[in-house]
Write an enzyme that holds these catalytic residues in place. Structure first.
Site, PDB file in Angstrom:
ATOM      1  N   GLU A 157     -16.085 -30.909  13.335  1.00 29.85           N
ATOM      2  CA  GLU A 157     -17.201 -30.648  14.434  1.00 29.85           C
ATOM      3  C   GLU A 157     -17.474 -32.235  14.801  1.00 29.85           C
ATOM      4  O   GLU A 157     -18.321 -32.610  15.110  1.00 29.85           O
ATOM      5  CB  GLU A 157     -18.296 -30.225  13.508  1.00 29.85           C
ATOM      6  CG  GLU A 157     -18.188 -28.920  12.865  1.00 29.85           C
ATOM      7  CD  GLU A 157     -19.524 -28.517  12.622  1.00 29.85           C
ATOM      8  OE1 GLU A 157     -20.626 -29.149  12.364  1.00 29.85           O
ATOM      9  OE2 GLU A 157     -19.623 -27.196  12.243  1.00 29.85           O
ATOM     10  N   GLU A 262     -13.984 -19.708   9.646  1.00 36.44           N
ATOM     11  CA  GLU A 262     -15.212 -19.430   8.952  1.00 36.44           C
ATOM     12  C   GLU A 262     -15.888 -18.131   9.653  1.00 36.44           C
ATOM     13  O   GLU A 262     -17.064 -18.350  10.023  1.00 36.44           O
ATOM     14  CB  GLU A 262     -16.215 -20.674   9.268  1.00 36.44           C
ATOM     15  CG  GLU A 262     -15.559 -21.993   8.787  1.00 36.44           C
ATOM     16  CD  GLU A 262     -16.525 -23.173   8.790  1.00 36.44           C
ATOM     17  OE1 GLU A 262     -17.916 -22.914   9.167  1.00 36.44           O
ATOM     18  OE2 GLU A 262     -16.252 -24.389   8.735  1.00 36.44           O
TER      19      GLU A 262
HETATM   20  C1  XIL Z   1     -22.442 -24.214   5.343  1.00 34.56           C
HETATM   21  C2  XIL Z   1     -22.755 -23.452   4.064  1.00 34.56           C
HETATM   22  O1  XIL Z   1     -22.258 -22.176   4.060  1.00 34.56           O
HETATM   23  C3  XIL Z   1     -24.059 -23.597   3.624  1.00 34.56           C
HETATM   24  O2  XIL Z   1     -24.226 -23.067   2.278  1.00 34.56           O
HETATM   25  C4  XIL Z   1     -24.754 -24.861   3.555  1.00 34.56           C
HETATM   26  O3  XIL Z   1     -26.094 -24.890   3.388  1.00 34.56           O
HETATM   27  C5  XIL Z   1     -24.532 -25.540   5.172  1.00 34.56           C
HETATM   28  O4  XIL Z   1     -23.080 -25.525   5.272  1.00 34.56           O
HETATM   29  N1  XIL Z   1     -19.858 -25.044   9.628  1.00 34.56           N
HETATM   30  C6  XIL Z   1     -19.195 -25.643   8.615  1.00 34.56           C
HETATM   31  C7  XIL Z   1     -19.536 -25.035   7.195  1.00 34.56           C
HETATM   32  O5  XIL Z   1     -18.226 -26.069   8.769  1.00 34.56           O
HETATM   33  O6  XIL Z   1     -19.435 -26.083   6.380  1.00 34.56           O
HETATM   34  C8  XIL Z   1     -20.983 -24.639   7.074  1.00 34.56           C
HETATM   35  O7  XIL Z   1     -21.298 -24.203   5.892  1.00 34.56           O
HETATM   36  C9  XIL Z   1     -21.495 -23.597   8.094  1.00 34.56           C
HETATM   37  C10 XIL Z   1     -21.222 -24.284   9.533  1.00 34.56           C
END
Ligand code: XIL
Length: 374
Positions: A157, A262
């Site tokens: 990001e 994701e």
């Molecule tokens: C999220 C997790 O799922 C949560 O448990 C945590 O509290 C916050 O992060 N983008 C990403 C991930 O790259 O690492 C994030 O994961 C969701 C958004």
């Protein structure tokens, strides 16, 4: 007359064969010839304290990503202090199940403690000191799992929605080359690992163009970027199949692979469609949480069709798509129950709160058997 025992045994055998013949295909088998199908796993799943979750992951998925345990604040909470207990278990779980093991993530603006950017007196670090700290972290973490973690999300990001570089402490203190440096260090620490740039909303044109420019710049410097990770925190109507396809093809032209890293699909009233900015925190409101007691059939069906549509695109582009990872296993585990609104009942994944496959699961399995569109 055959004896009674024989008849019963034959009946049991016939019944078990019938069950075996019907037993549903698994995600990993259905997509075996196309790409890995992965899941983000939490500690309860990979340590086995959530037995049901662990069993689903082992049976259904060919790849895993750690939802949190390899983030800086967890694995390196204080200066000089690493906690590898859970990451070790994570990697062992993946090896035991012969999975493609992902590391997530090395350099990100979120879930990184403030001390990382400060000296002992709490003053901001200078460029060289922060680079040194980043290098030390990457060598410690990537080095520990050298040859065992197959792929790393090296930088997560780094871009704004308009495609410019996000103002993070990494950028402010080190400068633009923090991204190249992170990749260089990761490559030195494990030359075999596949290194990714990972981000959300890469389907939107401005951000996509920013990512393309970034990857081209890294490539011009000889930085080995193996894949672009499209996060895929999607909704029922964003991104369209056409937009997803165009983004994948645009990255393919750079000669990198694409991983969907994701994936989850929100069916709840949209709050920030097309964004996965972790800092969003919208006030709870019953109007934003309409399916407290279950998902209506029509929405369940829409979700199934939406999943099938996106998998259709990934299949069409399977020459470049190397992995599709869902961000969680069951709806109950999903981060989307608390983001971008805290305390909603969300339904973004392929298994329901009881661990049962949803219509969306069946649709994804069926999609694998359909002719691939061209
Ligand atoms: C999220 C997790 O799922 C949560 O448990 C945590 O509290 C916050 O992060 N983008 C990403 C991930 O790259 O690492 C994030 O994961 C969701 C958004």
């Amino acid at each position: 007359m055959p004896n009674r025992r024989f008849v019963i045994l034959t009946a049991i055998l016939a019944a078990s064969l019938a069950i075996a013949a019907q037993s549903p295909a698994t995600l990993k088998d259905a997509y075996r010839d196309s790409f890995y199908v992965g899941a983000a796993v939490n500690a309860a799943q990979f340590t086995g304290s959530d037995l049901r979750g662990a069993a689903i992951v082992a049976k259904q998925f060919s790849s895993i990503t750690p939802e949190n345990v390899l983030k800086w604040e967890r694995v390196h909470p204080r200066p000089g202090v690493y906690d590898f207990a859970l990451p070790d278990k994570y990697v062992e779980f993946g090896e035991k199940n012969h999975m493609f093991i992902v590391g997530h993530c090395l350099v990100w603006h979120s879930q990184v403690p403030d001390w990382v950017f400060e000296d002992e007196k709490g003053k901001p670090l200078a460029r060289e000191a922060l680079l040194q700290r980043m290098r030390e972290h990457i060598f410690a973490v990537v080095g520990r799992y050298k040859g065992r973690i197959n792929s790393w999300d090296v930088v997560n990001e780094a871009l704004n929605d308009d495609g410019s570089l996000r103002q993070t402490k990494w950028l402010q203190i080190i400068g633009e080359d923090y991204i190249a440096k992170a990749f260089e260090y990761a490559h030195q620490a494990d030359p075999q690992a596949q290194l990714n740039y990972n981000d959300y909303s890469l389907e939107n044109e401005a951000k996509r163009n920013g990512a393309i420019a970034l990857i081209k710049k890294l490539q011009a410097q000889g930085i080995p970027v193996a894949a672009v990770g499209i996060q895929g925190h999607d909704s029922l109507d964003w991104p369209s199949a056409a937009l997803e396809d165009a983004a994948i093809e645009a990255f393919a032209k750079l000669g990198v692979k694409v991983a969907i890293t994701e994936l989850d699909i929100d069916v709840l009233p949209p709050v920030a469609p097309g964004s996965a900015d972790v800092s969003l925190n919208v006030k709870a409101d019953p109007k934003l949480n309409p399916y407290l007691n279950g998902l209506p059939d029509a929405v369940q069906k829409a979700l199934a069709e939406r999943y099938a549509g996106l998998f259709g695109v990934y299949l069409k582009d399977r020459a470049v798509v190397s992995r599709v990872t869902l961000w969680g296993v069951t709806d109950g585990d999903s981060w989307r129950n608390d983001w971008p609104v805290v305390g909603r009942t969300s339904y973004p994944l392929l298994f329901d709160r009881m661990g049962e496959p949803k219509p969306a699961f069946d649709a994804v399995i069926r999609q694998a058997a359909r002719p691939v569109q061209r």
